[in-house]
Motif scaffolding. Structure first.
Motif, PDB file in Angstrom:
ATOM      1  N   ILE A   3     -23.773   7.886 -13.862  1.00  0.00           N
ATOM      2  CA  ILE A   3     -23.824   6.497 -13.404  1.00  0.00           C
ATOM      3  C   ILE A   3     -24.332   6.446 -11.970  1.00  0.00           C
ATOM      4  O   ILE A   3     -23.899   7.224 -11.115  1.00  0.00           O
ATOM      5  N   LEU A   4     -25.241   5.516 -11.720  1.00  0.00           N
ATOM      6  CA  LEU A   4     -25.693   5.208 -10.366  1.00  0.00           C
ATOM      7  C   LEU A   4     -25.105   3.853  -9.994  1.00  0.00           C
ATOM      8  O   LEU A   4     -25.215   2.898 -10.763  1.00  0.00           O
ATOM      9  N   ALA A  27     -11.708   5.058 -10.718  1.00  0.00           N
ATOM     10  CA  ALA A  27     -11.268   5.008 -12.118  1.00  0.00           C
ATOM     11  C   ALA A  27     -12.321   5.637 -13.037  1.00  0.00           C
ATOM     12  O   ALA A  27     -11.981   6.369 -13.971  1.00  0.00           O
ATOM     13  N   LEU A  28     -13.601   5.370 -12.762  1.00  0.00           N
ATOM     14  CA  LEU A  28     -14.675   5.981 -13.556  1.00  0.00           C
ATOM     15  C   LEU A  28     -14.711   7.495 -13.352  1.00  0.00           C
ATOM     16  O   LEU A  28     -14.929   8.248 -14.306  1.00  0.00           O
ATOM     17  N   TYR A  93     -30.147   8.759 -15.364  1.00  0.00           N
ATOM     18  CA  TYR A  93     -28.873   8.039 -15.372  1.00  0.00           C
ATOM     19  C   TYR A  93     -28.728   7.316 -16.698  1.00  0.00           C
ATOM     20  O   TYR A  93     -29.700   6.828 -17.266  1.00  0.00           O
ATOM     21  N   ASP A  94     -27.488   7.222 -17.163  1.00  0.00           N
ATOM     22  CA  ASP A  94     -27.202   6.461 -18.374  1.00  0.00           C
ATOM     23  C   ASP A  94     -26.989   4.986 -18.045  1.00  0.00           C
ATOM     24  O   ASP A  94     -27.378   4.113 -18.821  1.00  0.00           O
ATOM     25  N   VAL A  95     -26.347   4.730 -16.915  1.00  0.00           N
ATOM     26  CA  VAL A  95     -25.987   3.373 -16.509  1.00  0.00           C
ATOM     27  C   VAL A  95     -26.240   3.213 -15.018  1.00  0.00           C
ATOM     28  O   VAL A  95     -26.002   4.136 -14.238  1.00  0.00           O
ATOM     29  N   VAL A  96     -26.702   2.018 -14.640  1.00  0.00           N
ATOM     30  CA  VAL A  96     -26.819   1.654 -13.229  1.00  0.00           C
ATOM     31  C   VAL A  96     -25.991   0.384 -13.039  1.00  0.00           C
ATOM     32  O   VAL A  96     -26.245  -0.628 -13.697  1.00  0.00           O
ATOM     33  N   ILE A  97     -24.979   0.464 -12.176  1.00  0.00           N
ATOM     34  CA  ILE A  97     -24.138  -0.687 -11.855  1.00  0.00           C
ATOM     35  C   ILE A  97     -24.643  -1.254 -10.538  1.00  0.00           C
ATOM     36  O   ILE A  97     -24.649  -0.565  -9.512  1.00  0.00           O
ATOM     37  N   PRO A 115     -32.189   3.403 -17.990  1.00  0.00           N
ATOM     38  CA  PRO A 115     -30.728   3.209 -18.028  1.00  0.00           C
ATOM     39  C   PRO A 115     -30.340   1.774 -18.379  1.00  0.00           C
ATOM     40  O   PRO A 115     -31.144   0.843 -18.258  1.00  0.00           O
ATOM     41  N   HIS A 116     -29.100   1.618 -18.805  1.00  0.00           N
ATOM     42  CA  HIS A 116     -28.529   0.280 -18.980  1.00  0.00           C
ATOM     43  C   HIS A 116     -28.156  -0.228 -17.593  1.00  0.00           C
ATOM     44  O   HIS A 116     -27.496   0.473 -16.834  1.00  0.00           O
TER      45      HIS A 116
END
Length: 188
Positions: A3-4, A27-28, A93-97, A115-116
């Motif tokens: 995750i980014l 938490a992640l 990355y799988d996810v970028v928040i 990424p999502h």
């Protein structure tokens, strides 16, 4: 999962959004995710070796940075954007928040990456424009709201920190299934 997280404010420091973001990231990490953070040069480093904080730019351009200093914010956001593009090219990355104001910049480039992308909204732009004294002209506030809704609606998932933020997006026509509420949480 890798995750980014893009944090367009001083991370880590004793303030609401910064602390809430910190606890969500921790938490992640506890769930076993690999996390990189791109943030401003202001803030404190953390001793956790599993957390990779990439500060942008590498040194402080301004001796201080406070909420509401939008001229400085635009400069720092540009550097976060360029560092983000480099990271997305360099690492899978799988996810970028994407937090706050970075949601506007990233909405322009996210189609070029796999990424999502998840938008994390701490507030609404029209409220911020009035709150920080940028303008109280009705047409500017309406324009800010339109910009906020248009860019935010480019995301498939939007997490809101407050009911009022979510309600404004619902009123503006963003579909309910795109919106989730995860309230700001500070643990002492």
């Amino acid at each position: 999962m890798t995750i980014l997280v893009l944090v367009p404010f001083s991370f880590y420091q004793q303030s609401g959004s910064s602390l809430s973001t910190y606890y969500r990231i921790m938490a992640l990490l506890d769930l076993g995710y690999d996390i990189d953070i791109i943030t401003y040069p202001h803030g404190n480093n953390l001793p956790d070796e599993k957390l990779n904080i990439l500060r942008s730019p590498g040194r402080k351009l301004f001796s201080s940075f406070q909420p509401g200093e939008y001229k400085k914010k635009i400069v720092y956001d540009f550097f976060i954007l360029t560092k983000c593009v480099r990271q997305l090219i360099k690492k899978k990355y799988d996810v970028v928040i994407v937090h706050g104001t970075m949601t506007y910049w990233i909405a322009l480039i996210k189609a070029f990456f796999k990424p999502h992308f998840i938008a994390m909204k701490h507030g609404n732009l029209d409220v911020e424009v009035a709150k920080w004294g940028i303008s109280n002209k009705k047409w500017i506030i309406r324009l800010a709201r339109g910009i906020d809704v248009w860019f935010t609606n480019r995301y498939k998932k939007i997490i809101c920190e407050h009911h009022s933020v979510m309600d404004k997006f619902l009123e503006a026509g963003i579909q309910k299934h795109k919106l989730s509420l995860i309230r700001i949480a500070i643990i002492s």
